[in-house]
Scaffold this motif. Structure first.
Motif, PDB file in Angstrom:
ATOM      1  N   THR A 286      43.646  30.997  35.456  1.00 51.31           N
ATOM      2  CA  THR A 286      43.812  32.168  34.594  1.00 51.31           C
ATOM      3  C   THR A 286      44.873  31.835  33.561  1.00 51.31           C
ATOM      4  O   THR A 286      45.920  31.269  33.900  1.00 51.31           O
ATOM      5  CB  THR A 286      44.260  33.403  35.400  1.00 51.31           C
ATOM      6  OG1 THR A 286      43.230  33.747  36.340  1.00 51.31           O
ATOM      7  CG2 THR A 286      44.521  34.589  34.488  1.00 51.31           C
TER       8      THR A 286
ATOM      9  N   PRO B 150      40.541  26.436  39.767  1.00 48.64           N
ATOM     10  CA  PRO B 150      40.275  27.803  39.294  1.00 48.64           C
ATOM     11  C   PRO B 150      41.526  28.364  38.616  1.00 48.64           C
ATOM     12  O   PRO B 150      42.625  28.273  39.152  1.00 48.64           O
ATOM     13  CB  PRO B 150      39.933  28.561  40.578  1.00 48.64           C
ATOM     14  CG  PRO B 150      39.404  27.502  41.506  1.00 48.64           C
ATOM     15  CD  PRO B 150      40.199  26.271  41.198  1.00 48.64           C
TER      16      PRO B 150
ATOM     17  N   ARG C  39      44.937  37.869  42.251  1.00 49.41           N
ATOM     18  CA  ARG C  39      43.530  38.229  42.097  1.00 49.41           C
ATOM     19  C   ARG C  39      42.694  36.960  41.939  1.00 49.41           C
ATOM     20  O   ARG C  39      43.201  35.849  41.979  1.00 49.41           O
ATOM     21  CB  ARG C  39      43.358  39.129  40.868  1.00 49.41           C
ATOM     22  CG  ARG C  39      44.152  40.416  40.919  1.00 49.41           C
ATOM     23  CD  ARG C  39      44.029  41.155  39.584  1.00 49.41           C
ATOM     24  NE  ARG C  39      44.939  42.292  39.497  1.00 49.41           N
ATOM     25  CZ  ARG C  39      45.259  42.907  38.360  1.00 49.41           C
ATOM     26  NH1 ARG C  39      44.719  42.493  37.216  1.00 49.41           N
ATOM     27  NH2 ARG C  39      46.106  43.924  38.355  1.00 49.41           N
ATOM     28  N   ASP C  40      41.395  37.159  41.735  1.00 52.92           N
ATOM     29  CA  ASP C  40      40.516  36.020  41.487  1.00 52.92           C
ATOM     30  C   ASP C  40      40.758  35.461  40.086  1.00 52.92           C
ATOM     31  O   ASP C  40      41.072  36.218  39.151  1.00 52.92           O
ATOM     32  CB  ASP C  40      39.055  36.449  41.616  1.00 52.92           C
ATOM     33  CG  ASP C  40      38.677  36.808  43.043  1.00 52.92           C
ATOM     34  OD1 ASP C  40      39.313  36.281  43.971  1.00 52.92           O
ATOM     35  OD2 ASP C  40      37.739  37.615  43.219  1.00 52.92           O
ATOM     36  N   PRO C  41      40.593  34.161  39.896  1.00 50.81           N
ATOM     37  CA  PRO C  41      40.747  33.566  38.560  1.00 50.81           C
ATOM     38  C   PRO C  41      39.754  34.164  37.560  1.00 50.81           C
ATOM     39  O   PRO C  41      38.600  34.448  37.907  1.00 50.81           O
ATOM     40  CB  PRO C  41      40.456  32.087  38.803  1.00 50.81           C
ATOM     41  CG  PRO C  41      40.708  31.878  40.269  1.00 50.81           C
ATOM     42  CD  PRO C  41      40.316  33.152  40.938  1.00 50.81           C
ATOM     43  N   VAL C  42      40.207  34.344  36.305  1.00 47.51           N
ATOM     44  CA  VAL C  42      39.350  34.969  35.287  1.00 47.51           C
ATOM     45  C   VAL C  42      39.238  34.146  34.017  1.00 47.51           C
ATOM     46  O   VAL C  42      38.619  34.580  33.049  1.00 47.51           O
ATOM     47  CB  VAL C  42      39.860  36.383  34.925  1.00 47.51           C
ATOM     48  CG1 VAL C  42      39.816  37.294  36.138  1.00 47.51           C
ATOM     49  CG2 VAL C  42      41.265  36.335  34.321  1.00 47.51           C
TER      50      VAL C  42
ATOM     51  N   ARG D 262      44.195  26.923  44.929  1.00 44.75           N
ATOM     52  CA  ARG D 262      43.047  27.800  44.703  1.00 44.75           C
ATOM     53  C   ARG D 262      43.128  28.580  43.403  1.00 44.75           C
ATOM     54  O   ARG D 262      42.120  29.102  42.927  1.00 44.75           O
ATOM     55  CB  ARG D 262      42.890  28.782  45.865  1.00 44.75           C
ATOM     56  CG  ARG D 262      42.693  28.136  47.231  1.00 44.75           C
ATOM     57  CD  ARG D 262      42.140  29.119  48.231  1.00 44.75           C
ATOM     58  NE  ARG D 262      42.978  30.303  48.362  1.00 44.75           N
ATOM     59  CZ  ARG D 262      43.927  30.453  49.291  1.00 44.75           C
ATOM     60  NH1 ARG D 262      44.165  29.476  50.158  1.00 44.75           N
ATOM     61  NH2 ARG D 262      44.649  31.558  49.348  1.00 44.75           N
ATOM     62  N   HIS D 263      44.334  28.691  42.823  1.00 47.53           N
ATOM     63  CA  HIS D 263      44.480  29.486  41.600  1.00 47.53           C
ATOM     64  C   HIS D 263      45.674  28.954  40.815  1.00 47.53           C
ATOM     65  O   HIS D 263      46.797  28.915  41.319  1.00 47.53           O
ATOM     66  CB  HIS D 263      44.672  30.966  41.944  1.00 47.53           C
ATOM     67  CG  HIS D 263      44.499  31.883  40.765  1.00 47.53           C
ATOM     68  ND1 HIS D 263      44.603  33.265  40.887  1.00 47.53           N
ATOM     69  CD2 HIS D 263      44.216  31.650  39.460  1.00 47.53           C
ATOM     70  CE1 HIS D 263      44.396  33.818  39.700  1.00 47.53           C
ATOM     71  NE2 HIS D 263      44.161  32.857  38.820  1.00 47.53           N
TER      72      HIS D 263
ATOM     73  N   VAL E 246      48.690  28.881  45.378  1.00 45.15           N
ATOM     74  CA  VAL E 246      48.747  29.481  44.049  1.00 45.15           C
ATOM     75  C   VAL E 246      49.912  28.892  43.263  1.00 45.15           C
ATOM     76  O   VAL E 246      51.021  28.755  43.785  1.00 45.15           O
ATOM     77  CB  VAL E 246      48.903  31.024  44.127  1.00 45.15           C
ATOM     78  CG1 VAL E 246      49.066  31.622  42.735  1.00 45.15           C
ATOM     79  CG2 VAL E 246      47.701  31.642  44.829  1.00 45.15           C
TER      80      VAL E 246
END
Length: 245
Positions: A125, A123, A172-175, A89-90, A53
């Motif tokens: 945000t 991925p 959290r998951d990417p948005v 991953r993010h 991250v």
């Protein structure tokens, strides 16, 4: 988990590093002082090895469109390239509320950053924030007898609250584009600066200045206010002052 913080030695970056630790994770600071040059891309592969991250709060101070676009284009591009190579991953990036509505040189670079992040193959945000409470102190950082302060209507928020939100999003998951974050109340920047000077017992003449053209109208007329619902900070500007800002 190891979380990289690009610009982790800066005003916001230090708070993000603290928030990463408070959440029980290990921060990896990406800065020149730790051997990483974001603009050149040097040191990134070594620093990001095994890091899933990245939170990017890197910054530069400029009103120049060219300089802003060059900095954010290079730094963001290098971070994303390294992220793709190393399996990040993010990727979380901090941006500014109103950056898409106010035409200002610095904001052009932030728009460039946003565009790269959302299409960069990692991925991602993007969190847009209003101005920080701390921004008022930047207006009087010099010792000149007159403080020239832009006629800006904003909804300021404490930097530590934005830092905490960035870490929460990173876990959290990417948005893509996240809901905008802002403070609890609308204020005008000249008034914030006057309150800050009174709280610090300093005497300065505060001269509100309206930037020319559409940029000045947008800043003074609400172009930097959140346009949609989103998370809101709880610490008011006066509470931030009372806490010893």
């Amino acid at each position: 988990m190891r979380i990289a913080v690009a610009g982790g030695t800066g005003r916001v970056g230090r708070r993000v590093v603290d928030a990463v630790r408070a959440a029980g994770h290990e921060p990896v600071v990406l800065a020149r002082s730790t051997g990483v040059d974001l603009v050149r891309g040097s040191g990134l592969d070594e620093a990001l090895a095994g890091v899933p991250v990245v939170i990017d709060v890197s910054n530069m101070s400029t009103a120049s469109r060219k300089k802003s676009e060059m900095f954010f284009g290079a730094a963001t591009g290098n971070l994303l390239s390294a992220g793709r190579r190393l399996g990040v991953r993010h990727h979380v990036a901090l941006s500014i509320v109103g950056v898409d509505r106010v035409e200002f040189g610095y904001y052009a670079g932030k728009r460039r950053q946003e565009a790269l992040v959302v299409t960069g193959g990692v991925p991602a945000t993007v969190l847009r924030s209003t101005q920080f409470h701390e921004f008022a102190a930047q207006m009087v950082a010099n010792r000149r007898p007159v403080a020239l302060v832009p006629q800006m209507l904003t909804q300021p928020i404490a930097a530590h609250e934005v830092a905490r939100c960035l870490v929460e999003l990173a876990l959290r998951d990417p948005v893509g584009l996240a809901p905008e974050i802002a403070g609890p109340q609308q204020l005008r920047m000249p008034d914030m600066v006057r309150r800050l000077l009174r709280a610090r017992g300093r005497r300065r003449v505060v001269l509100p200045v309206r930037l020319p053209g559409a940029t000045g109208r947008a800043m003074a007329g609400g172009g930097l206010l959140p346009a949609r619902p989103g998370p809101r900070g709880t610490q008011t500007f006066d509470q931030w002052l009372a806490a010893g800002a």
